[in-house]
Write an enzyme that holds these catalytic residues in place. Structure first.
Site, PDB file in Angstrom:
ATOM      1  N   ASP A 104      44.357  43.605  93.800  1.00 17.83           N
ATOM      2  CA  ASP A 104      45.559  43.960  93.012  1.00 17.83           C
ATOM      3  C   ASP A 104      46.754  43.167  93.552  1.00 17.83           C
ATOM      4  O   ASP A 104      47.518  42.565  92.796  1.00 17.83           O
ATOM      5  CB  ASP A 104      45.872  45.457  93.128  1.00 17.83           C
ATOM      6  CG  ASP A 104      44.822  46.359  92.497  1.00 17.83           C
ATOM      7  OD1 ASP A 104      45.127  47.028  91.505  1.00 17.83           O
ATOM      8  OD2 ASP A 104      43.680  46.397  93.012  1.00 17.83           O
ATOM      9  N   GLU A 129      53.203  46.090  88.477  1.00 15.89           N
ATOM     10  CA  GLU A 129      52.821  47.404  89.001  1.00 15.89           C
ATOM     11  C   GLU A 129      52.984  47.550  90.517  1.00 15.89           C
ATOM     12  O   GLU A 129      53.411  48.591  91.002  1.00 15.89           O
ATOM     13  CB  GLU A 129      51.366  47.722  88.617  1.00 15.89           C
ATOM     14  CG  GLU A 129      50.936  49.087  89.154  1.00 15.89           C
ATOM     15  CD  GLU A 129      49.650  49.612  88.560  1.00 15.89           C
ATOM     16  OE1 GLU A 129      48.954  48.869  87.844  1.00 15.89           O
ATOM     17  OE2 GLU A 129      49.339  50.784  88.819  1.00 15.89           O
ATOM     18  N   ASP A 192      50.138  43.915  84.671  1.00 13.97           N
ATOM     19  CA  ASP A 192      49.259  44.792  85.442  1.00 13.97           C
ATOM     20  C   ASP A 192      48.263  43.857  86.127  1.00 13.97           C
ATOM     21  O   ASP A 192      47.393  43.272  85.458  1.00 13.97           O
ATOM     22  CB  ASP A 192      48.534  45.804  84.542  1.00 13.97           C
ATOM     23  CG  ASP A 192      47.931  46.943  85.366  1.00 13.97           C
ATOM     24  OD1 ASP A 192      47.694  46.717  86.570  1.00 13.97           O
ATOM     25  OD2 ASP A 192      47.715  48.035  84.816  1.00 13.97           O
ATOM     26  N   ILE A 194      45.747  44.280  88.171  1.00 14.56           N
ATOM     27  CA  ILE A 194      44.395  44.752  87.830  1.00 14.56           C
ATOM     28  C   ILE A 194      44.573  46.051  87.064  1.00 14.56           C
ATOM     29  O   ILE A 194      44.965  47.072  87.617  1.00 14.56           O
ATOM     30  CB  ILE A 194      43.507  45.014  89.066  1.00 14.56           C
ATOM     31  CG1 ILE A 194      43.166  43.700  89.777  1.00 14.56           C
ATOM     32  CG2 ILE A 194      42.198  45.694  88.615  1.00 14.56           C
ATOM     33  CD1 ILE A 194      42.116  43.825  90.866  1.00 14.56           C
ATOM     34  N   ASP A 195      44.324  45.964  85.783  1.00 15.16           N
ATOM     35  CA  ASP A 195      44.343  47.177  84.975  1.00 15.16           C
ATOM     36  C   ASP A 195      42.933  47.755  85.039  1.00 15.16           C
ATOM     37  O   ASP A 195      41.957  47.043  84.784  1.00 15.16           O
ATOM     38  CB  ASP A 195      44.713  46.821  83.536  1.00 15.16           C
ATOM     39  CG  ASP A 195      44.771  48.051  82.662  1.00 15.16           C
ATOM     40  OD1 ASP A 195      45.152  49.117  83.159  1.00 15.16           O
ATOM     41  OD2 ASP A 195      44.425  47.935  81.476  1.00 15.16           O
ATOM     42  N   THR A 197      41.830  49.662  87.982  1.00 10.25           N
ATOM     43  CA  THR A 197      41.368  49.448  89.373  1.00 10.25           C
ATOM     44  C   THR A 197      40.147  50.321  89.689  1.00 10.25           C
ATOM     45  O   THR A 197      39.261  49.905  90.434  1.00 10.25           O
ATOM     46  CB  THR A 197      42.524  49.735  90.369  1.00 10.25           C
ATOM     47  OG1 THR A 197      43.641  48.923  89.984  1.00 10.25           O
ATOM     48  CG2 THR A 197      42.144  49.365  91.787  1.00 10.25           C
ATOM     49  N   ASP A 344      50.460  48.900  81.044  1.00 12.97           N
ATOM     50  CA  ASP A 344      49.134  49.324  80.596  1.00 12.97           C
ATOM     51  C   ASP A 344      48.895  49.062  79.109  1.00 12.97           C
ATOM     52  O   ASP A 344      47.775  49.298  78.623  1.00 12.97           O
ATOM     53  CB  ASP A 344      48.917  50.817  80.876  1.00 12.97           C
ATOM     54  CG  ASP A 344      48.572  51.071  82.330  1.00 12.97           C
ATOM     55  OD1 ASP A 344      48.045  50.150  82.971  1.00 12.97           O
ATOM     56  OD2 ASP A 344      48.856  52.175  82.830  1.00 12.97           O
TER      57      ASP A 344
HETATM   58  P1  AMP Z   1      41.872  53.211  81.290  1.00 17.23           P
HETATM   59  O1  AMP Z   1      40.800  52.478  82.018  1.00 17.23           O
HETATM   60  O2  AMP Z   1      41.971  52.871  79.847  1.00 17.23           O
HETATM   61  O3  AMP Z   1      41.860  54.661  81.554  1.00 17.23           O
HETATM   62  O4  AMP Z   1      43.231  52.650  81.830  1.00 17.23           O
HETATM   63  C1  AMP Z   1      43.458  52.431  83.179  1.00 17.23           C
HETATM   64  C2  AMP Z   1      44.901  52.718  83.438  1.00 17.23           C
HETATM   65  O5  AMP Z   1      45.144  54.091  83.233  1.00 17.23           O
HETATM   66  C3  AMP Z   1      45.337  52.463  84.840  1.00 17.23           C
HETATM   67  O6  AMP Z   1      45.768  51.151  85.001  1.00 17.23           O
HETATM   68  C4  AMP Z   1      46.455  53.438  85.059  1.00 17.23           C
HETATM   69  O7  AMP Z   1      47.702  52.809  84.945  1.00 17.23           O
HETATM   70  C5  AMP Z   1      46.311  54.416  83.926  1.00 17.23           C
HETATM   71  N1  AMP Z   1      46.233  55.788  84.429  1.00 17.23           N
HETATM   72  C6  AMP Z   1      46.224  56.210  85.704  1.00 17.23           C
HETATM   73  N2  AMP Z   1      46.202  57.543  85.782  1.00 17.23           N
HETATM   74  C7  AMP Z   1      46.189  58.001  84.510  1.00 17.23           C
HETATM   75  C8  AMP Z   1      46.185  59.287  83.916  1.00 17.23           C
HETATM   76  N3  AMP Z   1      46.164  60.388  84.651  1.00 17.23           N
HETATM   77  N4  AMP Z   1      46.184  59.363  82.580  1.00 17.23           N
HETATM   78  C9  AMP Z   1      46.187  58.265  81.816  1.00 17.23           C
HETATM   79  N5  AMP Z   1      46.198  57.002  82.316  1.00 17.23           N
HETATM   80  C10 AMP Z   1      46.202  56.871  83.648  1.00 17.23           C
HETATM   81 MG    MG Z   2      46.939  49.775  84.630  1.00 17.96          MG
END
Ligand code: AMP
Ligand code: MG
Length: 368
Positions: A104, A129, A192, A194-195, A197, A344
């Site tokens: 990251d 981020e 981001d 690493i989106d 992680t 995100d």
């Molecule tokens: P995804 O894989 O689509 O769930 O997206 C990943 C992203 O969700 C991460 O980069 C975080 O920024 C974000 N994230 C982290 N915690 C939460 C949460 N509690 N609810 C929704 N999104 C989150």
């Molecule tokens: Mg993210």
């Protein structure tokens, strides 16, 4: 008309860092993103977007797109290297308990370095981020050295930049270039590094997501998805081993969306699905149940008559896959209290809507 949650959900509120005092402010214009403090992304109807884009349509962001693709591709190389041989010591925990890895930090520093190198005459603002706070602590010096070595190795094997090795101080500075507050005027990059992680650590999907905002509008987006197969993932997330992986999606306002293999082969224009009947549609959602209410999406899918099981993958790779028609719907319902972050969705938003001019000269979204 394609079925897509972007047509269904009226507004996804975006917040900036959780510690921001006033993290969420709604803005009137659809597709308006304004940085850390006031960020709201209305993923609404394309027609509403069209009204505000004429100014941007006449501008070219070719130079910026070239820089963004280069930055995201190099960051992807670094991330792939780390994910292949992920060490326990590469994974750390942030104050909100979410994971952060050397990749990251390395990705953020590389993107910041490349953008500044490629666009030396532009004023540089990056909303990203990560920050260097934890890396400046005494017990993080080994980690910082590992990140610095990863960045230097990546730059050296690429060979595009004649730089003497970056020092740990250069790396900290590059990471902290991402501290911009953004705003509704001027240009701001949104990253981001690493989106997803959690997916990265699990060995699954993740994305490097980079967007450019101009006067609060997303005008360019790049998604590097190193583990996404080049062919459709349809309703099957477990791809067979002979499938080549590594996709780079990119979109510039006025030009639609393209996908190119991360190995540098030529790009192809992509389009969202033309499926009209929700019974034939498949839907995407987060892999992590903590990020989105799976029971709610399942109830909605049932009402829509969707027959296929959900495709659960991490990160904005979902937006990339949707932009080429692998699925038709993206459902995301964060649990109470969570505020979405600008990084995100900014890149994924333009990749999936792919605003371009149609043959009749009208603005059209969703890759049409
Ligand atoms: P995804 O894989 O689509 O769930 O997206 C990943 C992203 O969700 C991460 O980069 C975080 O920024 C974000 N994230 C982290 N915690 C939460 C949460 N509690 N609810 C929704 N999104 C989150
Ligand atoms: Mg993210």
């Amino acid at each position: 008309m394609a079925i897509n949650c972007l047509r269904v959900l009226s507004k996804i509120p975006l917040s900036t860092k959780p510690k921001s005092p006033k993290p969420h402010l709604s803005l009137p214009q659809p597709l308006s993103l304004c940085g850390r403090r006031s960020a709201s992304l209305s993923l609404g109807v394309v027609a509403a977007v069209e009204a505000g884009i004429s100014h941007f349509s006449s501008m070219s962001y070719d130079k910026e797109l070239h820089a963004a693709k280069k930055a995201a591709s190099l960051a992807a190389t670094l991330c792939q290297k780390v994910q292949k041989e992920l060490l326990k010591s590469d994974i750390h925990s942030k104050s909100d308990k979410s994971p952060v890895t050397v990749a990251d930090y390395g990705s953020q520093a590389l993107v910041s370095f490349v953008l500044e190198r490629e666009l030396p005459t532009e004023s540089f603002s990056l909303v990203a981020e990560e920050d260097s706070g934890d890396l400046r602590k005494d017990d993080a010096q080994e980690t910082l050295q590992r990140i610095t070595a990863l960045i230097n190795d990546t730059l050296a094997s690429d060979g595009s930049y004649t730089v003497s090795s970056l020092t740990t101080e250069d790396v900290l500075r590059a990471i902290d270039s991402g501290k911009s507050e953004g705003g509704s005027s001027g240009r701001h990059w949104v990253l981001d590094p690493i989106d997803g992680t959690k997916g990265f650590v699990r060995g699954d999907q993740y994305a490097i997501a980079l967007a450019l905002l101009d006067e609060g509008k997303v005008v360019l987006g790049v998604l590097a998805c190193p583990n996404l197969p080049l062919t459709s993932i349809g309703s099957d997330t477990k791809h067979s081993s002979h499938n080549r992986v590594g996709c780079l999606f990119f979109s510039q306002i006025g030009s639609g969306t393209y996908m190119q293999p991360l190995d540098g082969s030529p790009p192809v224009k992509v389009h969202v699905t033309a499926i009209e009947n929700s019974e034939e549609a498949s839907f995407f959602e987060s892999f992590e149940a903590a990020h989105s209410k799976h029971d709610l999406s399942s109830a909605i899918a049932k009402k829509l008559g969707v027959k296929a099981p959900p495709v659960r993958i991490d990160s904005q790779a979902k937006y990339g896959a949707l932009s080429r028609g692998d699925g038709a719907i993206y459902l995301r319902f964060p649990h109470k209290g969570y505020r979405e972050k600008i990084w995100d969705h900014a890149a994924g938003c333009i990749v999936v809507t792919g605003l371009c001019k149609s043959e009749s000269g009208d603005w059209a979204g969703f890759g049409k």
